[in-house]
Design a protein around this motif. Structure first.
Motif, PDB file in Angstrom:
ATOM      1  N   ARG A 134      -7.602  -6.276  -3.615  1.00 47.35           N
ATOM      2  CA  ARG A 134      -7.594  -6.498  -2.164  1.00 47.35           C
ATOM      3  C   ARG A 134      -6.684  -7.680  -1.812  1.00 47.35           C
ATOM      4  O   ARG A 134      -6.012  -7.678  -0.774  1.00 47.35           O
ATOM      5  CB  ARG A 134      -9.007  -6.757  -1.657  1.00 47.35           C
ATOM      6  N   ARG A 135      -6.649  -8.652  -2.674  1.00 44.90           N
ATOM      7  CA  ARG A 135      -5.766  -9.795  -2.452  1.00 44.90           C
ATOM      8  C   ARG A 135      -4.308  -9.354  -2.491  1.00 44.90           C
ATOM      9  O   ARG A 135      -3.496  -9.802  -1.670  1.00 44.90           O
ATOM     10  CB  ARG A 135      -6.030 -10.863  -3.515  1.00 44.90           C
ATOM     11  N   LEU A 136      -3.968  -8.479  -3.431  1.00 46.76           N
ATOM     12  CA  LEU A 136      -2.604  -7.953  -3.475  1.00 46.76           C
ATOM     13  C   LEU A 136      -2.282  -7.190  -2.195  1.00 46.76           C
ATOM     14  O   LEU A 136      -1.168  -7.295  -1.669  1.00 46.76           O
ATOM     15  CB  LEU A 136      -2.425  -7.037  -4.688  1.00 46.76           C
ATOM     16  N   GLU A 137      -3.257  -6.441  -1.685  1.00 40.35           N
ATOM     17  CA  GLU A 137      -3.023  -5.676  -0.460  1.00 40.35           C
ATOM     18  C   GLU A 137      -2.826  -6.589   0.753  1.00 40.35           C
ATOM     19  O   GLU A 137      -2.220  -6.174   1.738  1.00 40.35           O
ATOM     20  CB  GLU A 137      -4.181  -4.709  -0.199  1.00 40.35           C
ATOM     21  N   ARG A 138      -3.339  -7.802   0.684  1.00 42.86           N
ATOM     22  CA  ARG A 138      -3.155  -8.747   1.783  1.00 42.86           C
ATOM     23  C   ARG A 138      -1.883  -9.588   1.623  1.00 42.86           C
ATOM     24  O   ARG A 138      -1.546 -10.378   2.491  1.00 42.86           O
ATOM     25  CB  ARG A 138      -4.361  -9.692   1.889  1.00 42.86           C
ATOM     26  N   SER A 139      -1.194  -9.410   0.503  1.00 44.66           N
ATOM     27  CA  SER A 139      -0.052 -10.256   0.177  1.00 44.66           C
ATOM     28  C   SER A 139       1.245  -9.730   0.771  1.00 44.66           C
ATOM     29  O   SER A 139       1.384  -8.542   1.063  1.00 44.66           O
ATOM     30  CB  SER A 139       0.106 -10.354  -1.353  1.00 44.66           C
ATOM     31  N   SER A 140       2.184 -10.653   0.923  1.00 44.61           N
ATOM     32  CA  SER A 140       3.507 -10.319   1.443  1.00 44.61           C
ATOM     33  C   SER A 140       4.565 -10.926   0.532  1.00 44.61           C
ATOM     34  O   SER A 140       4.468 -12.102   0.156  1.00 44.61           O
ATOM     35  CB  SER A 140       3.664 -10.859   2.863  1.00 44.61           C
ATOM     36  N   PHE A 155       9.930  -1.260  -7.234  1.00 46.08           N
ATOM     37  CA  PHE A 155       9.089  -0.159  -7.713  1.00 46.08           C
ATOM     38  C   PHE A 155       7.736  -0.664  -8.199  1.00 46.08           C
ATOM     39  O   PHE A 155       6.684  -0.119  -7.832  1.00 46.08           O
ATOM     40  CB  PHE A 155       9.780   0.596  -8.854  1.00 46.08           C
ATOM     41  N   TYR A 156       7.741  -1.711  -9.005  1.00 49.75           N
ATOM     42  CA  TYR A 156       6.469  -2.145  -9.586  1.00 49.75           C
ATOM     43  C   TYR A 156       5.619  -2.959  -8.628  1.00 49.75           C
ATOM     44  O   TYR A 156       4.382  -2.930  -8.714  1.00 49.75           O
ATOM     45  CB  TYR A 156       6.714  -2.884 -10.909  1.00 49.75           C
ATOM     46  N   LEU A 157       6.230  -3.660  -7.695  1.00 49.17           N
ATOM     47  CA  LEU A 157       5.407  -4.325  -6.680  1.00 49.17           C
ATOM     48  C   LEU A 157       4.767  -3.293  -5.761  1.00 49.17           C
ATOM     49  O   LEU A 157       3.598  -3.431  -5.374  1.00 49.17           O
ATOM     50  CB  LEU A 157       6.251  -5.312  -5.867  1.00 49.17           C
ATOM     51  N   ALA A 158       5.511  -2.257  -5.406  1.00 47.83           N
ATOM     52  CA  ALA A 158       4.936  -1.196  -4.573  1.00 47.83           C
ATOM     53  C   ALA A 158       3.838  -0.465  -5.331  1.00 47.83           C
ATOM     54  O   ALA A 158       2.765  -0.188  -4.782  1.00 47.83           O
ATOM     55  CB  ALA A 158       6.027  -0.225  -4.135  1.00 47.83           C
ATOM     56  N   ALA A 159       4.081  -0.145  -6.583  1.00 47.40           N
ATOM     57  CA  ALA A 159       3.066   0.551  -7.380  1.00 47.40           C
ATOM     58  C   ALA A 159       1.815  -0.302  -7.545  1.00 47.40           C
ATOM     59  O   ALA A 159       0.696   0.214  -7.555  1.00 47.40           O
ATOM     60  CB  ALA A 159       3.642   0.914  -8.746  1.00 47.40           C
ATOM     61  N   ALA A 160       2.005  -1.620  -7.645  1.00 49.96           N
ATOM     62  CA  ALA A 160       0.868  -2.528  -7.831  1.00 49.96           C
ATOM     63  C   ALA A 160       0.041  -2.698  -6.574  1.00 49.96           C
ATOM     64  O   ALA A 160      -1.071  -3.217  -6.634  1.00 49.96           O
ATOM     65  CB  ALA A 160       1.365  -3.898  -8.298  1.00 49.96           C
ATOM     66  N   GLY A 161       0.585  -2.288  -5.425  1.00 51.47           N
ATOM     67  CA  GLY A 161      -0.196  -2.351  -4.198  1.00 51.47           C
ATOM     68  C   GLY A 161       0.025  -3.577  -3.351  1.00 51.47           C
ATOM     69  O   GLY A 161      -0.867  -3.962  -2.583  1.00 51.47           O
ATOM     70  N   ILE A 162       1.212  -4.212  -3.468  1.00 51.21           N
ATOM     71  CA  ILE A 162       1.525  -5.314  -2.566  1.00 51.21           C
ATOM     72  C   ILE A 162       1.469  -4.785  -1.132  1.00 51.21           C
ATOM     73  O   ILE A 162       2.076  -3.767  -0.810  1.00 51.21           O
ATOM     74  CB  ILE A 162       2.938  -5.871  -2.857  1.00 51.21           C
TER      75      ILE A 162
END
Length: 379
Positions: A134-140, A155-162
């Motif tokens: 959830r913290r990653l989803e709130r990150s920018s 690719f990997y930041l998007a896959a990780a759920g940033i």
């Protein structure tokens, strides 16, 4: 006393005979399915408050987890607490499903189901878990450059759920890019790189908000681009831009994830002087002055092995995720160098320069300069 391990079919039969089957996995693990009729109680909660969830200590208790390891450990804890008839399902829910025994799935809202399934491997890491994801989803994150380094990072930041990826580049896709810039494909030749990247990243993970900014980063817009972001990733192939990003990150207190490649060699680091003055170096501490232009040709001039930006970009993505989660040891204060031909990594320790014109403790920000002229003249 040895722990009694039974097969899933034996567990099912004992359940029919009145045994209490308890699934001790976490809620996100049960989203993909749990044994029919099982009571859902997390391992930590069951061990801490077993009397609240279990019948008398003479009742038959069967524990199941994902693979059988946690259930065996909890069975031992319950035995020590006085439960006399406790069993663990060998192979756990994985074996239960493999034997086609009945499974139920909890009702979840579509968004929650997508979250739990998409990030299930992250959620199983204690260092990440639901809270970390959830913290990653709130990150920018601000990613400057949608080229060789920016491609694997994105690719990997998007896959990780940033949650929010601000991607900045002013270039268009060229056929020569495709050898290493894996964000782009033949059909996007001639298109703005940020538009090509947004299309590919949205297809990978629609949960991520991709903000595509087709612009050249300058002293006039750099602070607006850094506004609201938690981490800056430098995917440029450009000395003036590296100095500009460094200075802005020091001024605004943002960690900068650095990467560079040329021919067969690459390097990566984290410059976090803006938040840790005097303790962490900045890019200027490593390179007080730029090298003369003839000694620092671009990839277009000197060439680059196609896989090299992928390797270094993945290191950058890894550092960005660690920074966002607050886990592990970052490359702050260390320069990691990679030789692709020798397949060798080398680490160099970096110290903060107490006389750095930008990050020295107590020194006011000197202002932005003409970075192109600064680099053209070698300082």
């Amino acid at each position: 006393m040895a722990i009694s391990e039974i097969t899933p079919r034996q567990a099912r039969e004992r359940q029919r005979q009145g045994a209490l089957l308890v699934d001790i996995r976490e809620p996100h693990e049960r989203a993909s399915g749990q044994a029919e009729g099982a009571l859902a109680v997390g391992q930590a909660e069951l061990e801490a408050a077993h009397a609240r969830h279990l019948p008398s200590q003479v009742a038959t208790i069967v524990l199941i987890c994902q693979s059988g390891r946690r259930s065996a450990a909890t069975a031992a804890a319950l035995q020590a607490a006085g439960y006399a008839d406790v069993h663990s399902v060998a192979g756990g829910t994985t074996a239960w499903m493999a034997e086609a025994l009945p499974v139920v799935r909890p009702h979840l809202e579509p968004d929650e189901a997508d979250f739990l399934e998409r990030y299930s491997r992250h959620l199983r890491l204690a260092e990440v878990g639901v809270e970390g994801q959830r913290r990653l989803e709130r990150s920018s994150v601000l990613l400057v450059g949608a080229g060789g380094l920016g491609s694997p990072v994105a690719f990997y930041l998007a896959a990780a759920g940033i949650g929010h990826l601000r991607l900045v580049d002013d270039d268009v896709v060229d056929r020569s890019n495709l050898q290493r810039q894996i964000l782009h494909v033949e059909s996007t030749i001639g298109a703005p790189k940020v538009d090509s990247a947004r299309e590919r990243l949205a297809a990978l993970n629609p949960r991520v908000r991709i903000e595509a900014v087709r612009a050249r980063v300058t002293s006039a817009n750099v602070e607006a681009l850094l506004d609201g972001v938690d981490v800056v990733v430098d995917g440029s192939d450009n000395f003036p831009l590296r100095y500009l990003l460094n200075d802005a990150c020091v001024k605004l207190g943002r960690p900068l994830v650095y990467g560079a490649v040329q021919r067969f060699e690459g390097q990566a680091s984290v410059f976090d002087a803006g938040r840790h003055r005097g303790r962490c170096p900045c890019y200027r501490c490593l390179f007080p002055e730029p090298p003369p232009p003839q000694f620092a040709p671009s990839c277009a001039e000197a060439g680059v092995l196609g896989v090299l930006p992928g390797i270094v970009g993945l290191l950058q993505a890894n550092e960005a995720i660690k920074l966002l989660l607050g886990i592990g040891q970052t490359l702050a204060g260390r320069l990691l160098q990679f030789d692709a031909l020798a397949m060798r990594f080398r680490e160099v320790r970096l110290a903060a320069d107490p006389d750095c014109p930008v990050c020295a403790p107590g020194r006011p920000f000197p202002g932005y300069i003409d970075y192109a002229r600064f680099c053209a003249t070698g300082g």
